[in-house]
Write a protein that holds these residues in place. Structure first.
Motif, PDB file in Angstrom:
ATOM      1  N   PHE A 102      -7.875   6.857  -4.381  1.00 12.94           N
ATOM      2  CA  PHE A 102      -7.364   8.303  -4.749  1.00 12.94           C
ATOM      3  C   PHE A 102      -7.720   9.141  -6.611  1.00 12.94           C
ATOM      4  O   PHE A 102      -7.311   8.151  -7.133  1.00 12.94           O
ATOM      5  CB  PHE A 102      -5.215   8.711  -4.541  1.00 12.94           C
ATOM      6  CG  PHE A 102      -5.504   7.736  -3.038  1.00 12.94           C
ATOM      7  CD1 PHE A 102      -4.674   8.919  -2.522  1.00 12.94           C
ATOM      8  CD2 PHE A 102      -5.054   6.719  -3.251  1.00 12.94           C
ATOM      9  CE1 PHE A 102      -4.404   9.300  -1.353  1.00 12.94           C
ATOM     10  CE2 PHE A 102      -5.109   6.653  -1.587  1.00 12.94           C
ATOM     11  CZ  PHE A 102      -4.416   7.958  -0.505  1.00 12.94           C
ATOM     12  N   GLY A 207       5.800  -3.452   7.003  1.00 13.23           N
ATOM     13  CA  GLY A 207       4.998  -4.569   6.480  1.00 13.23           C
ATOM     14  C   GLY A 207       4.835  -4.866   7.894  1.00 13.23           C
ATOM     15  O   GLY A 207       4.170  -5.198   8.827  1.00 13.23           O
ATOM     16  N   GLU A 211       8.231  -4.920   9.596  1.00 12.73           N
ATOM     17  CA  GLU A 211       9.283  -4.510   8.879  1.00 12.73           C
ATOM     18  C   GLU A 211       9.384  -3.047   8.245  1.00 12.73           C
ATOM     19  O   GLU A 211       8.140  -2.660   8.075  1.00 12.73           O
ATOM     20  CB  GLU A 211       9.010  -5.131   7.230  1.00 12.73           C
ATOM     21  CG  GLU A 211       9.727  -6.479   7.223  1.00 12.73           C
ATOM     22  CD  GLU A 211       7.929  -7.699   7.302  1.00 12.73           C
ATOM     23  OE1 GLU A 211       6.826  -6.792   7.984  1.00 12.73           O
ATOM     24  OE2 GLU A 211       8.173  -8.233   6.930  1.00 12.73           O
TER      25      GLU A 211
HETATM   26  C1  LIG Z   1      -0.374   5.252  -0.227  1.00  7.68           C
HETATM   27  S1  LIG Z   1      -1.064   3.716  -0.187  1.00  7.68           S
HETATM   28  C2  LIG Z   1      -1.143   3.737  -1.578  1.00  7.68           C
HETATM   29  C3  LIG Z   1      -2.087   4.392  -2.098  1.00  7.68           C
HETATM   30  C4  LIG Z   1      -3.163   3.247  -3.763  1.00  7.68           C
HETATM   31  N1  LIG Z   1      -1.532   2.675  -4.597  1.00  7.68           N
HETATM   32  C5  LIG Z   1      -4.461   3.763  -4.764  1.00  7.68           C
HETATM   33  O1  LIG Z   1      -3.692   4.413  -5.728  1.00  7.68           O
HETATM   34  O2  LIG Z   1      -5.152   4.559  -4.257  1.00  7.68           O
HETATM   35  C6  LIG Z   1       0.293   2.748   1.147  1.00  7.68           C
HETATM   36  C7  LIG Z   1      -0.325   1.152   0.346  1.00  7.68           C
HETATM   37  O3  LIG Z   1       0.595   0.507   1.171  1.00  7.68           O
HETATM   38  C8  LIG Z   1       0.891  -0.027   2.069  1.00  7.68           C
HETATM   39  N2  LIG Z   1       2.742   0.093   2.155  1.00  7.68           N
HETATM   40  C9  LIG Z   1       2.800   0.503   4.091  1.00  7.68           C
HETATM   41  N3  LIG Z   1       3.565   0.216   3.671  1.00  7.68           N
HETATM   42  C10 LIG Z   1       3.995  -1.471   3.527  1.00  7.68           C
HETATM   43  C11 LIG Z   1       5.387  -2.406   3.331  1.00  7.68           C
HETATM   44  N4  LIG Z   1       6.440  -2.020   3.888  1.00  7.68           N
HETATM   45  N5  LIG Z   1       5.275  -3.526   2.291  1.00  7.68           N
HETATM   46  C12 LIG Z   1       3.811  -3.839   1.652  1.00  7.68           C
HETATM   47  N6  LIG Z   1       3.015  -2.248   1.622  1.00  7.68           N
HETATM   48  C13 LIG Z   1       3.210  -1.717   2.775  1.00  7.68           C
HETATM   49  C14 LIG Z   1      -0.317   0.639   2.913  1.00  7.68           C
HETATM   50  O4  LIG Z   1      -0.821  -0.743   3.959  1.00  7.68           O
HETATM   51  C15 LIG Z   1      -1.074   0.922   1.790  1.00  7.68           C
HETATM   52  O5  LIG Z   1      -2.342   0.063   1.394  1.00  7.68           O
END
Ligand SMILES: C[S@@+](CC[C@H](N)C(=O)[O-])C[C@H]1O[C@@H](n2cnc3c(N)ncnc32)[C@H](O)[C@@H]1O
Length: 297
Positions: A102, A207, A211
Protein backbone atom coordinates in the motif's frame (compact mmCIF):
# COMPACT_ATOMS: atom_id res chain seq x y z
CA UNK A 1 -8.30 19.83 19.77
CA UNK A 2 -7.30 17.08 17.31
CA UNK A 3 -4.68 18.14 14.83
CA UNK A 4 -5.96 16.58 11.55
CA UNK A 5 -3.42 16.08 8.76
CA UNK A 6 -3.11 14.70 5.24
CA UNK A 7 0.04 12.61 4.82
CA UNK A 8 1.50 11.94 1.37
CA UNK A 9 4.47 9.80 0.33
CA UNK A 10 6.51 11.87 -2.14
CA UNK A 11 9.71 9.78 -2.14
CA UNK A 12 8.60 6.86 -4.32
CA UNK A 13 10.55 6.03 -7.47
CA UNK A 14 8.86 2.69 -8.24
CA UNK A 15 5.24 3.73 -7.70
CA UNK A 16 3.17 6.53 -9.22
CA UNK A 17 -0.49 7.50 -9.38
CA UNK A 18 -0.50 8.83 -12.94
CA UNK A 19 -4.08 9.97 -13.36
CA UNK A 20 -7.58 9.45 -12.02
CA UNK A 21 -11.17 10.12 -13.02
CA UNK A 22 -14.40 8.44 -14.17
CA UNK A 23 -14.22 6.34 -10.95
CA UNK A 24 -10.88 4.82 -12.01
CA UNK A 25 -7.20 5.30 -11.26
CA UNK A 26 -4.18 4.69 -13.49
CA UNK A 27 -1.11 3.64 -11.52
CA UNK A 28 2.42 2.44 -12.12
CA UNK A 29 3.81 -0.33 -9.92
CA UNK A 30 7.41 -1.00 -10.96
CA UNK A 31 7.47 -1.52 -14.75
CA UNK A 32 3.71 -2.07 -15.13
CA UNK A 33 0.63 0.14 -15.50
CA UNK A 34 -2.71 -0.81 -13.95
CA UNK A 35 -6.26 0.52 -14.04
CA UNK A 36 -8.31 -0.06 -10.88
CA UNK A 37 -11.70 1.17 -9.66
CA UNK A 38 -11.53 4.32 -7.50
CA UNK A 39 -15.00 5.35 -6.29
CA UNK A 40 -13.68 8.70 -5.01
CA UNK A 41 -12.39 9.81 -8.44
CA UNK A 42 -15.68 11.44 -9.41
CA UNK A 43 -13.91 14.01 -11.58
CA UNK A 44 -12.74 13.88 -15.24
CA UNK A 45 -9.49 12.12 -16.14
CA UNK A 46 -6.75 14.38 -17.50
CA UNK A 47 -4.73 11.99 -19.68
CA UNK A 48 -5.91 10.98 -23.16
CA UNK A 49 -7.52 7.53 -23.63
CA UNK A 50 -4.33 6.29 -25.27
CA UNK A 51 -2.52 6.52 -21.91
CA UNK A 52 -5.30 4.65 -20.10
CA UNK A 53 -5.29 2.02 -22.85
CA UNK A 54 -1.57 1.41 -22.36
CA UNK A 55 -2.23 -0.41 -19.03
CA UNK A 56 -0.93 -3.97 -18.67
CA UNK A 57 -4.00 -5.07 -16.68
CA UNK A 58 -7.35 -3.74 -15.48
CA UNK A 59 -9.28 -4.86 -12.43
CA UNK A 60 -12.89 -5.57 -13.30
CA UNK A 61 -15.10 -5.42 -10.23
CA UNK A 62 -18.05 -7.77 -9.77
CA UNK A 63 -21.19 -6.92 -7.88
CA UNK A 64 -20.03 -8.09 -4.44
CA UNK A 65 -18.02 -5.68 -2.35
CA UNK A 66 -14.30 -5.97 -3.25
CA UNK A 67 -15.00 -8.93 -5.62
CA UNK A 68 -13.83 -9.07 -9.23
CA UNK A 69 -10.91 -10.22 -11.34
CA UNK A 70 -7.90 -8.97 -13.28
CA UNK A 71 -8.05 -8.71 -17.06
CA UNK A 72 -4.53 -8.93 -18.52
CA UNK A 73 -4.06 -6.83 -21.65
CA UNK A 74 -0.29 -6.91 -22.26
CA UNK A 75 2.27 -9.58 -21.39
CA UNK A 76 3.68 -9.20 -17.89
CA UNK A 77 5.40 -11.26 -15.21
CA UNK A 78 3.31 -12.85 -12.46
CA UNK A 79 5.39 -11.10 -9.83
CA UNK A 80 8.11 -8.48 -9.92
CA UNK A 81 10.50 -6.70 -7.58
CA UNK A 82 9.97 -3.14 -6.36
CA UNK A 83 11.90 -0.88 -4.00
CA UNK A 84 11.32 1.96 -1.60
CA UNK A 85 14.56 3.54 -0.39
CA UNK A 86 16.56 0.56 0.98
CA UNK A 87 13.55 -1.81 1.09
CA UNK A 88 13.13 -4.41 -1.68
CA UNK A 89 9.94 -6.39 -2.01
CA UNK A 90 7.85 -8.56 -4.29
CA UNK A 91 4.70 -7.17 -5.92
CA UNK A 92 2.00 -9.19 -7.68
CA UNK A 93 -1.64 -8.79 -8.64
CA UNK A 94 -3.94 -10.33 -6.00
CA UNK A 95 -7.58 -11.39 -6.02
CA UNK A 96 -8.28 -8.59 -3.55
CA UNK A 97 -7.27 -6.07 -6.30
CA UNK A 98 -4.07 -5.10 -4.42
CA UNK A 99 -0.34 -5.77 -5.04
CA UNK A 100 1.12 -6.66 -1.62
CA UNK A 101 2.07 -3.03 -0.99
CA UNK A 102 0.00 0.00 0.00
CA UNK A 103 2.22 2.84 -1.32
CA UNK A 104 0.56 5.55 0.81
CA UNK A 105 1.97 3.80 3.90
CA UNK A 106 5.51 4.88 2.99
CA UNK A 107 4.78 8.07 5.00
CA UNK A 108 4.44 5.83 8.08
CA UNK A 109 7.55 3.74 7.27
CA UNK A 110 9.67 6.93 7.18
CA UNK A 111 8.11 8.24 10.38
CA UNK A 112 8.58 4.92 12.24
CA UNK A 113 12.19 4.76 11.07
CA UNK A 114 12.86 8.33 12.31
CA UNK A 115 11.27 7.61 15.72
CA UNK A 116 13.41 4.48 16.19
CA UNK A 117 16.65 6.09 15.05
CA UNK A 118 16.13 9.20 17.19
CA UNK A 119 15.51 7.12 20.36
CA UNK A 120 19.12 5.83 20.33
CA UNK A 121 18.16 2.76 22.39
CA UNK A 122 16.92 -0.73 21.57
CA UNK A 123 13.26 -0.52 20.69
CA UNK A 124 10.80 -3.46 20.73
CA UNK A 125 8.05 -3.09 18.13
CA UNK A 126 4.82 -5.08 17.80
CA UNK A 127 3.27 -4.97 14.30
CA UNK A 128 -0.29 -6.32 14.30
CA UNK A 129 -2.07 -7.29 11.03
CA UNK A 130 1.39 -6.89 9.47
CA UNK A 131 0.54 -8.28 5.97
CA UNK A 132 3.60 -8.43 3.66
CA UNK A 133 5.86 -6.94 6.30
CA UNK A 134 6.97 -3.60 4.89
CA UNK A 135 6.39 -1.63 8.12
CA UNK A 136 8.19 -4.41 10.04
CA UNK A 137 11.12 -4.25 7.63
CA UNK A 138 11.34 -0.43 7.81
CA UNK A 139 11.43 -0.70 11.63
CA UNK A 140 13.98 -3.53 11.54
CA UNK A 141 16.18 -1.58 9.12
CA UNK A 142 16.12 1.32 11.62
CA UNK A 143 17.48 -1.04 14.29
CA UNK A 144 14.40 -2.24 16.24
CA UNK A 145 13.50 -5.75 17.44
CA UNK A 146 10.25 -6.73 15.73
CA UNK A 147 7.34 -9.03 16.53
CA UNK A 148 5.24 -9.29 13.37
CA UNK A 149 1.77 -10.85 13.71
CA UNK A 150 -0.58 -11.84 10.91
CA UNK A 151 -3.26 -14.52 10.60
CA UNK A 152 -2.28 -15.49 7.07
CA UNK A 153 0.49 -18.04 6.45
CA UNK A 154 0.75 -16.78 2.89
CA UNK A 155 1.19 -13.14 3.95
CA UNK A 156 3.90 -14.11 6.46
CA UNK A 157 5.73 -16.20 3.81
CA UNK A 158 5.58 -13.18 1.50
CA UNK A 159 6.88 -10.90 4.30
CA UNK A 160 9.80 -13.28 4.95
CA UNK A 161 10.61 -13.29 1.25
CA UNK A 162 10.62 -9.46 1.38
CA UNK A 163 13.00 -9.66 4.35
CA UNK A 164 15.52 -11.59 2.27
CA UNK A 165 15.05 -9.38 -0.82
CA UNK A 166 15.78 -6.39 1.47
CA UNK A 167 18.88 -8.19 2.83
CA UNK A 168 17.60 -7.88 6.39
CA UNK A 169 17.85 -11.62 7.25
CA UNK A 170 20.18 -10.87 10.15
CA UNK A 171 17.68 -8.51 11.84
CA UNK A 172 15.73 -9.69 14.91
CA UNK A 173 12.21 -10.29 13.55
CA UNK A 174 9.80 -12.83 15.15
CA UNK A 175 7.26 -13.91 12.52
CA UNK A 176 4.02 -15.04 14.18
CA UNK A 177 0.95 -16.55 12.52
CA UNK A 178 -1.81 -15.85 15.06
CA UNK A 179 -4.95 -13.94 15.81
CA UNK A 180 -3.88 -10.36 16.63
CA UNK A 181 -6.21 -9.93 19.61
CA UNK A 182 -5.41 -13.32 21.17
CA UNK A 183 -1.68 -12.80 20.73
CA UNK A 184 -1.72 -9.32 22.30
CA UNK A 185 -3.83 -10.51 25.26
CA UNK A 186 -1.35 -13.36 25.80
CA UNK A 187 1.61 -10.95 25.64
CA UNK A 188 -0.16 -8.79 28.27
CA UNK A 189 -0.52 -11.81 30.60
CA UNK A 190 3.18 -12.61 30.11
CA UNK A 191 4.14 -8.96 30.77
CA UNK A 192 5.95 -8.91 27.43
CA UNK A 193 6.20 -5.17 26.78
CA UNK A 194 6.78 -3.05 23.66
CA UNK A 195 8.08 0.47 22.98
CA UNK A 196 6.41 0.81 19.58
CA UNK A 197 3.07 -0.46 18.21
CA UNK A 198 1.95 -0.59 14.57
CA UNK A 199 -1.64 -1.61 13.84
CA UNK A 200 -3.48 -1.91 10.54
CA UNK A 201 -6.75 -3.58 11.52
CA UNK A 202 -9.01 -4.53 8.59
CA UNK A 203 -12.78 -4.06 8.66
CA UNK A 204 -13.33 -7.84 8.80
CA UNK A 205 -10.79 -10.62 9.13
CA UNK A 206 -10.19 -14.13 10.41
CA UNK A 207 -7.54 -15.49 12.73
CA UNK A 208 -5.79 -18.75 11.71
CA UNK A 209 -8.25 -20.77 13.82
CA UNK A 210 -11.27 -19.01 12.36
CA UNK A 211 -11.37 -16.30 15.06
CA UNK A 212 -13.59 -13.52 13.74
CA UNK A 213 -12.23 -9.98 13.61
CA UNK A 214 -14.75 -7.14 13.31
CA UNK A 215 -13.37 -3.64 13.59
CA UNK A 216 -16.14 -1.99 15.59
CA UNK A 217 -16.72 -4.98 17.86
CA UNK A 218 -13.15 -5.87 18.79
CA UNK A 219 -11.02 -2.77 18.30
CA UNK A 220 -11.72 -1.35 21.79
CA UNK A 221 -10.65 -4.70 23.34
CA UNK A 222 -7.53 -4.76 21.19
CA UNK A 223 -6.66 -1.22 22.32
CA UNK A 224 -7.03 -2.28 25.96
CA UNK A 225 -4.67 -5.20 25.35
CA UNK A 226 -2.28 -2.80 23.56
CA UNK A 227 -2.37 -0.51 26.60
CA UNK A 228 -1.30 -3.44 28.77
CA UNK A 229 1.69 -4.31 26.55
CA UNK A 230 3.08 -0.76 26.49
CA UNK A 231 6.49 -0.33 28.12
CA UNK A 232 6.67 2.30 30.92
CA UNK A 233 8.20 4.87 28.50
CA UNK A 234 6.81 3.97 25.09
CA UNK A 235 8.11 5.60 21.92
CA UNK A 236 5.33 5.50 19.33
CA UNK A 237 1.99 4.00 18.26
CA UNK A 238 0.58 4.19 14.75
CA UNK A 239 -2.86 2.96 13.70
CA UNK A 240 -4.07 2.87 10.09
CA UNK A 241 -7.43 1.74 8.88
CA UNK A 242 -8.92 1.15 5.45
CA UNK A 243 -12.54 0.82 4.40
CA UNK A 244 -14.22 1.45 7.73
CA UNK A 245 -17.05 3.92 8.16
CA UNK A 246 -15.13 5.86 10.74
CA UNK A 247 -13.43 9.19 10.82
CA UNK A 248 -9.80 9.64 11.80
CA UNK A 249 -11.30 11.23 14.93
CA UNK A 250 -12.45 7.75 16.07
CA UNK A 251 -8.86 6.50 15.93
CA UNK A 252 -7.67 9.71 17.58
CA UNK A 253 -9.92 9.29 20.63
CA UNK A 254 -9.21 5.54 20.95
CA UNK A 255 -5.50 6.30 20.93
CA UNK A 256 -5.96 9.24 23.29
CA UNK A 257 -7.52 6.89 25.86
CA UNK A 258 -4.43 4.72 26.07
CA UNK A 259 -1.75 7.42 25.74
CA UNK A 260 -3.08 10.31 27.86
CA UNK A 261 -0.92 9.36 30.85
CA UNK A 262 2.29 9.62 28.77
CA UNK A 263 2.08 13.21 27.50
CA UNK A 264 3.73 13.31 24.05
CA UNK A 265 2.11 14.19 20.72
CA UNK A 266 -1.04 12.84 19.15
CA UNK A 267 -2.27 13.50 15.62
CA UNK A 268 -4.71 11.95 13.17
CA UNK A 269 -5.81 12.35 9.60
CA UNK A 270 -5.75 10.66 6.21
CA UNK A 271 -3.17 8.95 4.05
CA UNK A 272 -3.36 10.16 0.47
CA UNK A 273 -1.91 9.43 -2.96
CA UNK A 274 -1.08 12.42 -5.16
CA UNK A 275 -1.73 12.29 -8.91
CA UNK A 276 0.98 13.23 -11.39
CA UNK A 277 -1.56 14.68 -13.87
CA UNK A 278 -3.09 17.49 -11.75
CA UNK A 279 -1.86 16.93 -8.21
CA UNK A 280 -5.31 15.87 -6.99
CA UNK A 281 -5.11 13.84 -3.79
CA UNK A 282 -7.00 10.59 -3.25
CA UNK A 283 -7.52 9.63 0.36
CA UNK A 284 -7.03 5.90 0.89
CA UNK A 285 -6.98 5.37 4.67
CA UNK A 286 -7.41 7.07 8.02
CA UNK A 287 -4.69 7.10 10.65
CA UNK A 288 -3.85 8.24 14.17
CA UNK A 289 -0.40 8.24 15.72
CA UNK A 290 1.17 9.07 19.04
CA UNK A 291 4.83 9.62 19.87
CA UNK A 292 7.09 10.64 22.70
CA UNK A 293 8.34 14.01 21.49
CA UNK A 294 11.27 14.25 23.88
CA UNK A 295 13.36 12.53 21.16
CA UNK A 296 12.25 14.72 18.27
CA UNK A 297 15.21 16.57 16.79
C1 LIG B 1 -5.22 -4.31 5.73
S1 LIG B 1 -4.12 -5.69 5.60
C2 LIG B 1 -2.71 -4.92 6.27
C3 LIG B 1 -1.99 -4.00 5.29
C4 LIG B 1 -0.49 -3.79 5.61
N1 LIG B 1 -0.29 -3.40 6.98
C5 LIG B 1 0.27 -2.90 4.69
O1 LIG B 1 0.58 -1.79 5.04
O2 LIG B 1 0.59 -3.24 3.59
C6 LIG B 1 -4.81 -6.73 6.79
C7 LIG B 1 -3.99 -7.93 7.26
O3 LIG B 1 -4.65 -8.41 8.44
C8 LIG B 1 -4.56 -9.83 8.49
N2 LIG B 1 -5.61 -10.30 9.41
C9 LIG B 1 -6.95 -10.35 9.23
N3 LIG B 1 -7.59 -10.81 10.34
C10 LIG B 1 -6.62 -11.03 11.27
C11 LIG B 1 -6.62 -11.48 12.62
N4 LIG B 1 -7.75 -11.82 13.23
N5 LIG B 1 -5.44 -11.56 13.27
C12 LIG B 1 -4.27 -11.24 12.65
N6 LIG B 1 -4.21 -10.82 11.37
C13 LIG B 1 -5.36 -10.71 10.69
C14 LIG B 1 -4.70 -10.26 7.06
O4 LIG B 1 -4.13 -11.56 6.88
C15 LIG B 1 -3.96 -9.14 6.31
O5 LIG B 1 -2.63 -9.51 6.07
Amino acid sequence: MPNLKILTSPDWEDYELLDSGDHLKLEKYGPYLFVRPEPQAVWQPTFEDIHWQSAHARFQPSREESGGSWKYIKPMNKSWEMRYKSLRFLAQTTAGRHFGVFPEQAAHWDWISERIKSAKRTIRVLNLFGYTGLASLAAAEAGANITHVDASKKAVAWARHNQSLSKLEDRPIRWIIEDALKFTQREARRQSLYDGLILDPPKFGRGPKGEVWEFFKFFPQLMQACHQVLAPNPLFIVITSYAVRASALTLYYLLHDITKSFGGNLEAGELALVERSQGRQISTAIFARWWDNSYTS
